[in-house]
Design a protein around this motif. Sequence first.
Motif, PDB file in Angstrom:
ATOM      1  N   PRO A  24       0.847  -1.153  -0.024  1.00  0.00           N
ATOM      2  CA  PRO A  24       0.031   0.248   0.230  1.00  0.00           C
ATOM      3  C   PRO A  24       0.820   0.848   0.169  1.00  0.00           C
ATOM      4  N   ASN A  25       2.648   1.498  -0.174  1.00  0.00           N
ATOM      5  CA  ASN A  25       2.254   2.759   0.681  1.00  0.00           C
ATOM      6  C   ASN A  25       3.860   2.340  -0.703  1.00  0.00           C
ATOM      7  N   LEU A  26       3.568   1.812  -1.595  1.00  0.00           N
ATOM      8  CA  LEU A  26       4.028   2.221  -3.004  1.00  0.00           C
ATOM      9  C   LEU A  26       4.463   3.169  -3.323  1.00  0.00           C
ATOM     10  N   ILE A  27       5.758   3.738  -4.235  1.00  0.00           N
ATOM     11  CA  ILE A  27       5.396   4.699  -4.702  1.00  0.00           C
ATOM     12  C   ILE A  27       6.237   4.708  -6.043  1.00  0.00           C
ATOM     13  N   THR A  28       6.821   4.089  -5.960  1.00  0.00           N
ATOM     14  CA  THR A  28       7.948   3.596  -7.445  1.00  0.00           C
ATOM     15  C   THR A  28       7.727   1.704  -8.420  1.00  0.00           C
ATOM     16  N   LEU A  29       6.667   2.180  -8.652  1.00  0.00           N
ATOM     17  CA  LEU A  29       7.098   0.753  -9.639  1.00  0.00           C
ATOM     18  C   LEU A  29       7.548   0.092 -11.025  1.00  0.00           C
ATOM     19  N   VAL A  30       8.521  -0.883 -10.943  1.00  0.00           N
ATOM     20  CA  VAL A  30       9.609  -0.514 -12.636  1.00  0.00           C
ATOM     21  C   VAL A  30       9.972  -2.441 -12.145  1.00  0.00           C
ATOM     22  N   VAL A  31       8.827  -2.315 -13.803  1.00  0.00           N
ATOM     23  CA  VAL A  31       8.695  -4.266 -14.137  1.00  0.00           C
ATOM     24  C   VAL A  31       9.158  -3.580 -14.964  1.00  0.00           C
ATOM     25  N   TYR A  32      10.265  -4.603 -15.535  1.00  0.00           N
ATOM     26  CA  TYR A  32      11.060  -5.144 -16.865  1.00  0.00           C
ATOM     27  C   TYR A  32      11.593  -6.252 -17.877  1.00  0.00           C
ATOM     28  N   ASP A  33      11.535  -6.351 -18.905  1.00  0.00           N
ATOM     29  CA  ASP A  33      11.356  -7.604 -19.366  1.00  0.00           C
ATOM     30  C   ASP A  33      10.358  -8.237 -19.546  1.00  0.00           C
ATOM     31  N   ILE A  34       8.982  -7.885 -19.698  1.00  0.00           N
ATOM     32  CA  ILE A  34       7.869  -8.916 -19.163  1.00  0.00           C
ATOM     33  C   ILE A  34       8.075  -9.657 -20.531  1.00  0.00           C
ATOM     34  N   ASP A  35       7.569 -10.318 -20.525  1.00  0.00           N
ATOM     35  CA  ASP A  35       7.458 -11.422 -21.693  1.00  0.00           C
ATOM     36  C   ASP A  35       6.454 -12.705 -21.010  1.00  0.00           C
ATOM     37  N   PRO A  36       4.852 -12.583 -21.935  1.00  0.00           N
ATOM     38  CA  PRO A  36       4.076 -13.233 -21.414  1.00  0.00           C
ATOM     39  C   PRO A  36       4.006 -14.945 -21.161  1.00  0.00           C
ATOM     40  N   LEU A  37       4.988 -14.950 -21.973  1.00  0.00           N
ATOM     41  CA  LEU A  37       5.071 -16.279 -22.798  1.00  0.00           C
ATOM     42  C   LEU A  37       6.309 -17.182 -21.707  1.00  0.00           C
ATOM     43  N   CYS A  38       7.091 -16.250 -20.805  1.00  0.00           N
ATOM     44  CA  CYS A  38       7.836 -16.589 -20.142  1.00  0.00           C
ATOM     45  C   CYS A  38       7.603 -16.753 -18.746  1.00  0.00           C
ATOM     46  N   TYR A  39       6.709 -16.382 -18.762  1.00  0.00           N
ATOM     47  CA  TYR A  39       5.026 -16.426 -16.846  1.00  0.00           C
ATOM     48  C   TYR A  39       5.933 -15.550 -16.080  1.00  0.00           C
ATOM     49  N   PRO A  40       5.861 -14.702 -16.173  1.00  0.00           N
ATOM     50  CA  PRO A  40       5.487 -13.101 -15.777  1.00  0.00           C
ATOM     51  C   PRO A  40       4.510 -13.638 -14.140  1.00  0.00           C
ATOM     52  N   ASP A  41       5.241 -13.047 -13.000  1.00  0.00           N
ATOM     53  CA  ASP A  41       4.015 -13.175 -12.465  1.00  0.00           C
ATOM     54  C   ASP A  41       2.349 -11.894 -12.204  1.00  0.00           C
ATOM     55  N   ASP A  42       1.755 -12.018 -11.817  1.00  0.00           N
ATOM     56  CA  ASP A  42       1.239 -11.399 -11.358  1.00  0.00           C
ATOM     57  C   ASP A  42       0.971 -10.130 -10.887  1.00  0.00           C
ATOM     58  N   PHE A  43       0.523  -8.905 -11.366  1.00  0.00           N
ATOM     59  CA  PHE A  43       1.084  -7.566 -10.563  1.00  0.00           C
ATOM     60  C   PHE A  43      -0.301  -6.392 -10.852  1.00  0.00           C
ATOM     61  N   SER A  44      -1.560  -7.106 -10.771  1.00  0.00           N
ATOM     62  CA  SER A  44      -2.655  -6.426 -10.942  1.00  0.00           C
ATOM     63  C   SER A  44      -3.035  -5.514 -10.192  1.00  0.00           C
ATOM     64  N   LEU A  45      -2.951  -7.253  -9.419  1.00  0.00           N
ATOM     65  CA  LEU A  45      -3.546  -6.832  -7.302  1.00  0.00           C
ATOM     66  C   LEU A  45      -2.308  -5.362  -7.078  1.00  0.00           C
ATOM     67  N   LEU A  46      -1.585  -6.353  -7.279  1.00  0.00           N
ATOM     68  CA  LEU A  46      -0.647  -4.648  -7.194  1.00  0.00           C
ATOM     69  C   LEU A  46      -0.539  -3.030  -6.958  1.00  0.00           C
ATOM     70  N   LEU A  47      -0.778  -2.701  -8.420  1.00  0.00           N
ATOM     71  CA  LEU A  47      -1.735  -2.254  -9.227  1.00  0.00           C
ATOM     72  C   LEU A  47      -3.197  -0.893  -8.950  1.00  0.00           C
ATOM     73  N   LEU A  48      -4.149  -2.170  -8.356  1.00  0.00           N
ATOM     74  CA  LEU A  48      -4.983  -2.058  -7.668  1.00  0.00           C
ATOM     75  C   LEU A  48      -4.882  -1.261  -6.429  1.00  0.00           C
ATOM     76  N   THR A  49      -4.131  -1.769  -5.534  1.00  0.00           N
ATOM     77  CA  THR A  49      -4.269  -1.837  -3.672  1.00  0.00           C
ATOM     78  C   THR A  49      -2.990  -0.432  -3.951  1.00  0.00           C
ATOM     79  N   ALA A  50      -1.664   0.046  -4.704  1.00  0.00           N
ATOM     80  CA  ALA A  50      -1.032   1.169  -4.655  1.00  0.00           C
ATOM     81  C   ALA A  50      -1.435   1.555  -4.439  1.00  0.00           C
ATOM     82  N   LYS A  51      -2.154   2.508  -3.473  1.00  0.00           N
ATOM     83  CA  LYS A  51      -3.357   4.079  -4.036  1.00  0.00           C
ATOM     84  C   LYS A  51      -1.976   5.123  -3.757  1.00  0.00           C
TER      85      LYS A  51
END
Length: 519
Positions: free
Chosen positions: A141-168
């Motif tokens: 909840p206190n996150l201010i900066t998020l960097v995710v790189y080398d995203i590739d759906p066919l290489c099983y990336p982690d799901d950060f959608s909940l993180l985007l929703l809750t990082a107000k």
Amino acid sequence: MALPRLYEEVTLRSYADLRYVNGKPEGFGNGSPFAMGLNTLVSKTYTDYTRKFRLVGETREHDTDDYSKGRVPDNSMMLQVAARAAIDKMKNLTAFAWELNTKALHTIYQGIMTKPTLTSLTLRCQTKRIPRPTTLIPPLPNLITLVVYDIDPLCYPDDFSLLLLTAKKLQNLTLHWNPRMREIGEESVNLTNYFGRCLAAKHVIPLVRLAMYNLYARNTGEGFEHCTDASTVQEMTLINCMGSTADPMNVFLDDTWRLNTKHPVHHNTKMLKMDMVEKEHTTMLTRFHGLERLYLVGNKVKAWKSNGMAATPTTPCNTTPSNAGMSIGTPLSEYEYKSVAGDYLAAIQSNHRTMRHLLLPDTWQLHDDALIEVCKSCTNLEQLGFSCIVPPFPILRKMVASVPKLFALRVLMPPGSELAEKMDSMDVEMHEFAMSTELWRPEYRNLKYVGMGDKLIFKLGAVIFPSREKAIEIPPGQENSMNARRAGPRRSFTRLEWKDVEHIEIWGMDTTEFDPTFP
């Protein structure tokens, strides 16, 4: 006294191969420096001082066949456990970066989830197509900066959608996709996987800075562009996204973004960095005011010719261009390209007189009149990079006199162009002589850095006046002769390399390379 500073920022770098020092492998007689660094963090109390913790590099994964059998290999699991033990001891952790070639597991996320002080998270996705567990990143909840790189759906990336929703409190977001998708035209990225929870909850992320690299996804009309608050975004970086390359293979997906005209206007934008030149962007620039920094880098338009000149229209283009003949995958004609360049300059002069940093593409050969008009309109310019046929000194003086705050000036030269070849054929001493005998004048007193192309970069110093004893009389009519220039005042300067001026934005921002560290 030194320990708090020594361990305030900890970076452990792993290497896949042995490195040798004086003929012996690093860590000879013990473990690798990476392993011993982890051991120190786990076994000592120095972690009380650690605020920024970064794991980066390549690790050697053994028994990767275990993944296909549904089990994480022991050496990968032990790495996660050791890193988790170190994280658990960091009471004041504010920034964490996992940039190893093996993905972080739930063990790591459990550790950082218990850190209420954590405000920055950097994740590197793996690039090997090996079955791995996919983790739902927990709320921070206190996150201010998020960097995710080398995203590739066919290489099983982690799901950060909940993180985007809750990082107000999230203000800085960088998303970098592996360029493989764009290079081979693979439609595997679905933005719903990242922003679907925000769309469902109608949550608007209050971003201040947004950067996206290599995005190759279809705009399905779900409203992804409305997931961020248009009133708070101040800085945007778009590299190799949505049609910035002239590859016909990508036009079908990129067109879904161009044809959608319901994009919100970011009225408070202060900085734009892009590697694409499009007519649609000029319309966007005319819909708001107050831009302060504009960097147009890495232009790849193939229709440029060395004699192309960009004139300045009297009014900016306020209408949406016709779709005919303007497919993103189609290179612009010479006439269209000159027109686009003029529209950009017109939009800057009419709506963005607050401009402080301006870097134009090296393929825009600007007229002297266009340069003078830009300088007269944007009197707050501090850094300026442009391409032109080298203007006469009187024109250059007139330009600089119009922008009293200018301290960095860069003349761009397209590689392989006639001007670049001509400049390379001349001795460096000739350039130095011409600059030192011109830049002493009062108009240039605030100018500190000057660049000619990518090779000649100078830092200007004090003005050196000749002593009266060595003064010589100049015959009438020869005030501008070589002898007169040698005998007159000159500006001292120091020649620099590119790395010496990377802190100056018109050099440092002129790149399409990805840097995971947020500025």
